[in-house]
Design an enzyme around this catalytic site. Structure first.
Site, PDB file in Angstrom:
ATOM      1  N   LYS A   1       0.807  -1.242   0.132  1.00  0.00           N
ATOM      2  CA  LYS A   1      -0.122  -0.009   0.022  1.00  0.00           C
ATOM      3  C   LYS A   1       0.911   1.357   0.077  1.00  0.00           C
ATOM      4  CE  LYS A   1      -1.981  -1.274   3.762  1.00  0.00           C
ATOM      5  NZ  LYS A   1      -1.353  -2.298   4.121  1.00  0.00           N
TER       6      LYS A   1
ATOM      7  N   ARG B   1      11.958  -5.698   3.693  1.00  0.00           N
ATOM      8  CA  ARG B   1      11.513  -4.405   3.663  1.00  0.00           C
ATOM      9  C   ARG B   1      12.692  -3.542   4.399  1.00  0.00           C
ATOM     10  NH1 ARG B   1       5.940  -2.012   5.353  1.00  0.00           N
ATOM     11  NH2 ARG B   1       6.042  -3.041   6.964  1.00  0.00           N
TER      12      ARG B   1
ATOM     13  N   ARG C   1       0.355  -9.029  13.227  1.00  0.00           N
ATOM     14  CA  ARG C   1      -0.352  -8.315  12.180  1.00  0.00           C
ATOM     15  C   ARG C   1      -0.935  -8.891  11.418  1.00  0.00           C
ATOM     16  NH1 ARG C   1       5.049  -5.599   9.874  1.00  0.00           N
ATOM     17  NH2 ARG C   1       3.529  -4.177   8.700  1.00  0.00           N
TER      18      ARG C   1
ATOM     19  N   ARG D   1      12.129  -2.103   9.853  1.00  0.00           N
ATOM     20  CA  ARG D   1      11.033  -1.688  11.073  1.00  0.00           C
ATOM     21  C   ARG D   1      10.716  -2.774  12.086  1.00  0.00           C
ATOM     22  NH1 ARG D   1       5.802   0.028   7.910  1.00  0.00           N
ATOM     23  NH2 ARG D   1       4.514  -1.197   9.363  1.00  0.00           N
TER      24      ARG D   1
ATOM     25  N   ARG E   1      -9.160   0.769   9.587  1.00  0.00           N
ATOM     26  CA  ARG E   1      -8.317  -0.537   9.696  1.00  0.00           C
ATOM     27  C   ARG E   1      -9.581  -1.344  10.362  1.00  0.00           C
ATOM     28  NH1 ARG E   1      -3.080   0.121   9.349  1.00  0.00           N
ATOM     29  NH2 ARG E   1      -1.592  -1.522   9.647  1.00  0.00           N
TER      30      ARG E   1
END
Ligand code: AP5
Length: 251
Positions: free
Chosen positions: A41, A158, A202, A191, A119
């Protein structure tokens, strides 16, 4: 960051800050990006904002900016950051307080791309009420779809720039120089919530709380499903074509 985008100061720092440059677009796009954590996203918001001139409003970026501030955090924000570190959703009341005080950003002259908000169904209902009160409506809710195995691979690799927040991937979208941002030469970091134990939490939180938004927006006639397979540029083009096919005005 593209030259047409604003610096998101009012969103990242709160309403006491003002953005350096705000584009003025006739009939701006007002989009929500839905999809599991790691589906891409943020990467798409970054590409779309360059095409649409809309501001990228990410709630995760606000929490991460707060975690790096030198100022004293409010007790609610300290609790929120603990939730985030574990991979759990921050409570609706804290998220809503933070979004409501930035509601001026929903009137951004370039439009907006909401990423990571809403969310939960509760957050979506609050946003719907607020937009009705403010005389605004969503152009579309783009739902990015990808198998879970590919999502986990995207999250595990990432890397993010600590300065300009540009997002890379160690194998799929590597920076030119290892550990350094192509755009601003800032250091890249992993992260905290991209560790395997947080990724699992998550993805569970997504299934439990966020996936029901697919039906919520489908029932409102706003949902636009888009496959998140392939290169970022291909997915961006797919998104623009899907918006055009829905007769949402192109820039
Ligand atoms: P947030 O920052 O919103 O994280 P998220 O939704 O979990 O999404 P991510 O940022 O992890 O992934 P993404 O889909 O943006 O993927 P990306 O483009 O980076 O939220 C973080 C936390 O904050 C939450 O867990 C929660 O605690 C809290 N929070 C935030 N908002 C909240 C809310 N409204 N309510 C409650 N709590 C809230 O891409 C991922 C990787 O894949 C990158 O390495 C990228 O380079 C790579 N990649 C992207 N596209 C491609 C592609 N096409 N091919 C190959 N690789 C790709």
């Amino acid at each position: 960051m593209s030259s047409t985008a604003n610096d998101r100061a009012a969103w990242l720092q709160g309403p006491s800050a003002s953005c350096a440059r705000v584009p003025e677009i006739e009939n701006p796009f007002r989009l929500v990006l839905l999809g599991a954590p790691g589906v891409g996203k943020g990467t798409q918001a970054d590409l779309l904002k360059q095409k649409l001139h809309a501001c990228h409003l990410s709630t995760g970026d606000v929490f991460r900016a707060a975690s790096k501030t030198q100022c004293e955090l409010s007790p609610a924000m300290k609790v929120a950051l603990d939730y985030m570190k574990r991979g759990d959703l921050v409570p609706d009341t804290t998220v809503w307080e933070m979004v409501r005080e930035r509601s001026g950003c929903l009137h951004c002259g370039g439009g907006f791309i909401l990423d990571g908000f809403p969310r939960t169904v509760g957050q979506a209902e609050s946003l719907r009420r607020l937009m009705l009160e403010e005389g605004l409506s969503l152009s579309a809710v783009v739902n990015y779809e990808l198998p879970v195995s590919e999502i986990v691979a995207r999250l595990s690799g990432r890397r993010t720039c600590e300065k300009c927040k540009a997002v890379y991937h160690v194998t799929e979208l590597p920076p030119k120089a290892e550990g350094k941002c192509d755009r601003c030469n800032g250091n890249l970091f992993q992260r905290e919530d991209d560790r395997p134990e947080s990724i699992k939490v998550r993805l569970e939180a997504y299934e439990r709380s966020t996936a029901p938004l697919i039906d919520f927006y489908h029932n409102l006639g706003a949902l636009l499903p888009v496959s998140a397979a392939g290169s970022p540029e291909l997915i961006c083009q797919r998104t623009l074509s899907a918006l055009a096919a829905r007769h949402v005005k192109q820039p």
